[in-house]
Motif scaffolding. Sequence first.
Motif, PDB file in Angstrom:
ATOM      1  N   PHE A 117       0.929  -1.308  -0.036  1.00 23.99           N
ATOM      2  CA  PHE A 117       0.164   0.065   0.078  1.00 23.99           C
ATOM      3  C   PHE A 117       1.056   1.289   0.126  1.00 23.99           C
ATOM      4  O   PHE A 117       0.504   2.325  -0.609  1.00 23.99           O
ATOM      5  CB  PHE A 117      -1.089  -0.055   1.202  1.00 23.99           C
ATOM      6  N   LEU A 118       1.977   1.193   0.640  1.00 19.11           N
ATOM      7  CA  LEU A 118       2.886   2.268   0.874  1.00 19.11           C
ATOM      8  C   LEU A 118       3.344   2.642  -0.678  1.00 19.11           C
ATOM      9  O   LEU A 118       3.436   3.781  -1.185  1.00 19.11           O
ATOM     10  CB  LEU A 118       4.218   2.040   1.494  1.00 19.11           C
ATOM     11  N   GLY A 119       3.724   1.514  -1.369  1.00 21.62           N
ATOM     12  CA  GLY A 119       4.124   1.752  -3.025  1.00 21.62           C
ATOM     13  C   GLY A 119       3.192   2.238  -3.861  1.00 21.62           C
ATOM     14  O   GLY A 119       3.356   2.925  -4.843  1.00 21.62           O
ATOM     15  N   LYS A 120       1.884   2.113  -3.359  1.00 26.03           N
ATOM     16  CA  LYS A 120       0.785   2.568  -4.402  1.00 26.03           C
ATOM     17  C   LYS A 120       0.208   3.745  -3.621  1.00 26.03           C
ATOM     18  O   LYS A 120      -0.865   4.358  -4.149  1.00 26.03           O
ATOM     19  CB  LYS A 120      -0.295   1.616  -4.324  1.00 26.03           C
ATOM     20  N   ASN A 121       0.785   4.425  -2.519  1.00 23.88           N
ATOM     21  CA  ASN A 121       0.263   5.684  -1.908  1.00 23.88           C
ATOM     22  C   ASN A 121      -1.149   5.578  -1.518  1.00 23.88           C
ATOM     23  O   ASN A 121      -1.973   6.165  -1.184  1.00 23.88           O
ATOM     24  CB  ASN A 121       0.162   6.723  -2.862  1.00 23.88           C
ATOM     25  N   TRP A 122      -1.429   4.244  -1.067  1.00 26.15           N
ATOM     26  CA  TRP A 122      -2.640   3.823  -0.148  1.00 26.15           C
ATOM     27  C   TRP A 122      -2.563   3.864   1.367  1.00 26.15           C
ATOM     28  O   TRP A 122      -3.400   3.660   2.018  1.00 26.15           O
ATOM     29  CB  TRP A 122      -3.216   2.517  -0.773  1.00 26.15           C
ATOM     30  N   LEU A 123      -1.160   4.057   1.786  1.00 23.53           N
ATOM     31  CA  LEU A 123      -1.166   3.922   3.246  1.00 23.53           C
ATOM     32  C   LEU A 123      -0.616   5.383   3.755  1.00 23.53           C
ATOM     33  O   LEU A 123      -0.078   6.127   3.169  1.00 23.53           O
ATOM     34  CB  LEU A 123       0.289   3.024   3.571  1.00 23.53           C
ATOM     35  N   ILE A 124      -1.497   5.719   4.757  1.00 24.14           N
ATOM     36  CA  ILE A 124      -1.161   6.687   5.755  1.00 24.14           C
ATOM     37  C   ILE A 124      -0.735   6.471   7.166  1.00 24.14           C
ATOM     38  O   ILE A 124      -1.769   5.953   7.840  1.00 24.14           O
ATOM     39  CB  ILE A 124      -2.183   7.790   5.450  1.00 24.14           C
ATOM     40  N   PHE A 125       0.505   6.159   7.530  1.00 19.74           N
ATOM     41  CA  PHE A 125       0.956   5.945   8.794  1.00 19.74           C
ATOM     42  C   PHE A 125       1.510   7.041   9.745  1.00 19.74           C
ATOM     43  O   PHE A 125       2.668   7.414   8.980  1.00 19.74           O
ATOM     44  CB  PHE A 125       1.853   4.812   8.539  1.00 19.74           C
ATOM     45  N   ASP A 126       0.956   7.612  10.614  1.00 21.17           N
ATOM     46  CA  ASP A 126       1.517   8.867  11.140  1.00 21.17           C
ATOM     47  C   ASP A 126       1.635   8.129  12.715  1.00 21.17           C
ATOM     48  O   ASP A 126       0.912   7.659  13.218  1.00 21.17           O
ATOM     49  CB  ASP A 126       0.718   9.926  11.175  1.00 21.17           C
ATOM     50  N   TYR A 127       2.803   8.646  13.391  1.00 21.27           N
ATOM     51  CA  TYR A 127       2.807   8.545  14.714  1.00 21.27           C
ATOM     52  C   TYR A 127       3.260   9.947  15.526  1.00 21.27           C
ATOM     53  O   TYR A 127       4.180  10.553  14.983  1.00 21.27           O
ATOM     54  CB  TYR A 127       3.381   7.181  15.137  1.00 21.27           C
ATOM     55  N   LEU A 128       3.014   9.635  16.756  1.00 23.17           N
ATOM     56  CA  LEU A 128       3.445  11.003  17.884  1.00 23.17           C
ATOM     57  C   LEU A 128       4.556  10.451  18.274  1.00 23.17           C
ATOM     58  O   LEU A 128       4.404   9.534  19.265  1.00 23.17           O
ATOM     59  CB  LEU A 128       2.247  11.452  18.559  1.00 23.17           C
ATOM     60  N   GLU A 129       5.565  11.099  18.444  1.00 27.81           N
ATOM     61  CA  GLU A 129       6.896  10.804  19.296  1.00 27.81           C
ATOM     62  C   GLU A 129       7.343  11.661  20.343  1.00 27.81           C
ATOM     63  O   GLU A 129       7.115  12.820  20.158  1.00 27.81           O
ATOM     64  CB  GLU A 129       7.996  10.261  18.101  1.00 27.81           C
ATOM     65  N   ILE A 130       7.741  11.112  21.449  1.00 31.42           N
ATOM     66  CA  ILE A 130       8.093  11.900  22.620  1.00 31.42           C
ATOM     67  C   ILE A 130       9.279  11.086  23.177  1.00 31.42           C
ATOM     68  O   ILE A 130       9.404   9.861  23.335  1.00 31.42           O
ATOM     69  CB  ILE A 130       7.279  12.105  23.820  1.00 31.42           C
ATOM     70  N   ASP A 131      10.547  11.778  23.157  1.00 32.81           N
ATOM     71  CA  ASP A 131      11.721  11.067  23.687  1.00 32.81           C
ATOM     72  C   ASP A 131      12.188   9.862  22.784  1.00 32.81           C
ATOM     73  O   ASP A 131      12.376   8.682  23.478  1.00 32.81           O
ATOM     74  CB  ASP A 131      11.756  10.875  25.147  1.00 32.81           C
ATOM     75  N   ASN A 132      12.001   9.805  21.676  1.00 29.19           N
ATOM     76  CA  ASN A 132      12.340   8.543  20.674  1.00 29.19           C
ATOM     77  C   ASN A 132      11.368   7.401  20.861  1.00 29.19           C
ATOM     78  O   ASN A 132      11.502   6.444  20.696  1.00 29.19           O
ATOM     79  CB  ASN A 132      13.717   8.260  20.952  1.00 29.19           C
ATOM     80  N   GLN A 133       9.825   7.692  21.336  1.00 39.92           N
ATOM     81  CA  GLN A 133       9.274   6.567  21.841  1.00 39.92           C
ATOM     82  C   GLN A 133       7.955   6.990  20.838  1.00 39.92           C
ATOM     83  O   GLN A 133       7.575   8.124  20.893  1.00 39.92           O
ATOM     84  CB  GLN A 133       8.925   6.709  23.386  1.00 39.92           C
TER      85      GLN A 133
END
Length: 253
Positions: A117-133
Amino acid sequence: DQDAINVELFLRESMHKKFAVNTETTVKCPYIILPNLMSEFYSRLGHDPRYKIRRNKRNLTELFQYQVKHINNTRELSKAIELMFELNERRWKKRRGKGSFYNETIRNFNKEVSKKFLGKNWLIFDYLEIDNQMIAYCYNFVYKDKIYGYSTSHNINPKYIKYGPGIILQITCIENAINNRTKEYDMLRGEAPYKYTFTKNDRQLMNLIIVKTSLKNTLYTLSKDLYKLFVQISRKIVPQQIRDVVGDKLFRK
């Protein structure tokens, strides 16, 4: 979806062929019709939710200096998806549940699908990071002008939870979707309270069971109905404290 056009077709054809038909409503799917501007979306939330989100976002920034990361290559994806599995598992263990990615088959499937899906631009993966976590994530799929919110979760550490990092990340994902002119954000099945922070719209899902008319199938359908009734009654009379101990699996809807 109980309003899907194929439901009426199945019902009509089944009755014509003299099959027994049983329908049952299940969970709902909240969804957001996205406006053209983020300011319009905020105006829908009302004063109190809007104020709380902005206050938490300000506090989270001042105390932890968080950042939101967007996955755009396979190297980052491989690392992030393992962190997602771990975070999801920790949260569900606390609730004595299995979580969304509870065995290797499901995990491997998601690894393969997410890469394609990433290769087809069908994936949206976001994450919130604090202190590399990884503190919260949104693991979504997009097709044409619609986003499907497949999985979200957040860190169970109380020092983060009180600032609502999952809600803040979700707001960021919604804002990105609006900026990309996406029309709808489907939060998929499940009536978690946080979803109704963003919308009042939902779709009712249903199961459509079609069987040949026979005594065996009639008894099977009756047993399912009785079990469903037993579960509904159990959820009402068994205290939440007991359900927290044994897990909600035995008392699921």
